[in-house]
Design a protein around this motif. Structure first.
Motif, short mmCIF file in Angstrom:
data_model
loop_
_atom_site.label_atom_id
_atom_site.label_comp_id
_atom_site.label_asym_id
_atom_site.label_seq_id
_atom_site.Cartn_x
_atom_site.Cartn_y
_atom_site.Cartn_z
N ALA A 285 98.84 53.43 44.74
CA ALA A 285 99.39 54.49 45.60
C ALA A 285 99.16 55.87 45.03
O ALA A 285 99.73 56.85 45.50
N ASP A 286 98.31 55.97 44.00
CA ASP A 286 98.08 57.25 43.33
C ASP A 286 97.26 58.22 44.15
O ASP A 286 97.35 59.43 43.97
N GLY A 287 96.43 57.70 45.04
CA GLY A 287 95.47 58.55 45.73
C GLY A 287 94.16 58.60 44.96
O GLY A 287 94.07 58.13 43.81
N GLN B 66 100.58 65.72 47.75
CA GLN B 66 100.82 64.51 46.96
C GLN B 66 102.12 63.84 47.37
O GLN B 66 102.19 62.61 47.47
N ASP B 67 103.14 64.62 47.63
CA ASP B 67 104.44 64.10 48.05
C ASP B 67 104.30 63.21 49.28
O ASP B 67 104.84 62.10 49.33
N SER C 2 98.15 44.30 51.01
CA SER C 2 97.50 44.47 49.71
C SER C 2 96.91 45.87 49.54
O SER C 2 96.21 46.12 48.57
N THR C 3 97.20 46.79 50.48
CA THR C 3 96.78 48.18 50.35
C THR C 3 97.96 49.09 50.66
O THR C 3 98.91 48.70 51.35
N TRP C 4 97.86 50.32 50.19
CA TRP C 4 98.93 51.30 50.41
C TRP C 4 99.07 51.64 51.89
O TRP C 4 100.19 51.73 52.41
N ASP C 5 97.97 51.80 52.58
CA ASP C 5 98.03 52.10 54.01
C ASP C 5 98.68 50.95 54.78
O ASP C 5 99.50 51.18 55.68
#
Length: 440
Positions: free
Chosen positions: A100-102, A152-153, A73-76
């Protein structure tokens, strides 16, 4: 008897059940009870279901053992699950919407980067329009933009290994700002997920791109790059809260922060895209990314892709634009907006078959715009309906756009189709059943 919705079934002895719910019933005398549908993560692409079913087919991570089934449930956590276990079969279940935008665009800026300085340095009245920025040194405003873009990439891209299934749980699973990289691998399934397009924080100005220059951005929601046997099913792709209409202008050009929604490039092969929604976007799907000789050497004989039962809604162009590939596009519904440019782009050495599709165009938009000729290459376009009327897309295109005469006959006949619905029925079927949250 009450009227049933499309996802419900009347059950009688001997009934063969099909459709989204895929319920298995055990009949015991006069009564019947429903067994829970099987795990989405264990489902595989059916035989003969498009190019993705060719050869060994597409099974993704269906064979994963318990140790390689993840709920994230998280990007990491999502990236960690992708990296765990190498190419062993794995199933990753996505719960809820993953950001996932940061933290912010500012979080990716390297020391010294300043957008106002960038604008001042490369303004056309200062820099001109004959030289691009590619040779600018690292310490220049462009060099600092490149370094910021690299941060960002690294954050927004997630690399999908072979033998992987990524599937959303329930009706509200997906990603905001993610760029899935299906790159150089085999056997991947992505289903039941919503993708809100990544927003490029650092587009590059190219004064030589058209006479007026252009801002060019990175990050597709999904990139299938040199990969084989990929099934994209029941996903929704959109610009979400950041449509192009919300973006500013600099140097008189839109500050474009979106790239494609799903690109298929660099010799990718055997892809089926079914029951997806692609909406509210400009340059949507690119198959083959260049006409160059080096690209042709990689792409010829590849880029075999099937699109069926997808909804293409309020798109400007590229649904898809095709180079080189043998593309089968049938039973899709195209709903154009007032800014519509074209649907099918007919490019270098493409072999497009577009059949049994439905197009809904607003007043003032001609069916002649559905096809766009980029190169001299024939296509097959049969049994397509525009606003409910059977329309020969090639004939109407040639009649109204004589400078772009198209030839009929793609030179091949698709055989990998599990079912073909009547084109006139496609809007009612696709509009109700395509997209995330509508698969079980």
């Amino acid at each position: 008897m009450r009227t049933l919705k499309w996802h419900e079934h009347v059950i009688t002895a001997g009934t063969v059940l099909t459709g989204c719910t895929a319920l298995v019933l055990a009949l015991t005398g006069p009564a019947a009870h429903a067994v829970q549908p099987r795990d989405l993560g264990r489902q595989t692409l059916a035989a003969n279901d498009g190019w993705g079913s060719s050869g060994p087919g597409t099974t993704g991570g269906a064979a994963a053992d318990a140790a390689h089934v993840y709920t994230v449930s998280t990007w990491d956590a999502f990236k960690a699950a992708l990296a765990d276990g190498g190419t062993a079969p794995k199933i990753i279940k996505v719960k809820g919407t993953i950001d996932a935008d940061g933290p912010s665009c500012a979080s990716f800026e390297v020391p010294g980067y300043d957008f106002d300085t960038y604008l001042k340095t490369y303004a056309p009245e200062t820099w001109g329009r004959t030289k691009n920025l590619d040779g600018e040194p690292d310490g220049s405003p462009e060099g600092l933009r490149r370094a910021s873009a690299a941060l960002q990439d690294a954050y927004v891209k997630a690399y999908v290994p072979a033998n992987t299934t990524i599937v959303g749980i329930g009706k509200d699973a997906g990603f905001m700002g993610a760029s899935l990289q299906i790159k150089g691998v085999d056997n991947v399934i992505v289903r039941n997920l919503s993708f809100e397009s990544p927003l490029d924080c650092f587009p590059q100005w190219d004064p030589t791109d058209t006479a007026d220059g252009n801002w060019n951005s990175e990050y597709d929601s999904a990139v299938i790059y040199g990969s084989t046997h990929v099934w994209m099913d029941h996903n929704t792709f959109t610009d979400g809260d950041h449509p192009d209409s919300s973006l500013p202008y600099y140097y008189g050009r839109i500050y474009e922060q979106h790239d494609g929604e799903m690109d298929i490039v660099k010799g990718a092969d055997y892809v089926t895209a079914s029951w997806n929604v692609f909406e509210d976007h400009d340059k949507t799907i690119l198959i083959g990314n260049s006409d160059s000789a080096s690209t042709a050497a990689v792409d010829r004989g590849h880029l075999k892709v099937t699109f069926h039962h997808n909804l293409f809604s309020n798109l400007l162009e590229r649904a898809p634009r095709v180079r080189f590939g043998q593309v089968d596009s049938y039973n899709n519904h195209f709903v154009a907006g007032t800014d519509f440019s074209y649907s099918y782009g007919i490019g270098m050495e493409s072999q497009l078959v577009a059949e049994h599709n439905a197009f809904t165009l607003p007043d003032g938009i001609s069916a002649a715009k559905i096809l766009k000729k980029w190169k001299e290459t024939p296509l097959t376009a049969d049994d397509n309906y525009v606003n409910g009327t059977l329309t020969d897309l090639i004939v109407v295109h040639n009649a109204e756009i004589p400078g772009e005469t198209l030839q009929s006959g793609a030179g091949w006949t698709p055989t990998l189709r599990t079912r073909v619905d009547p084109a006139q029925a496609v809007p009612g079927i696709v509009d109700h059943r395509a997209g995330a949250g509508k698969v079980c």
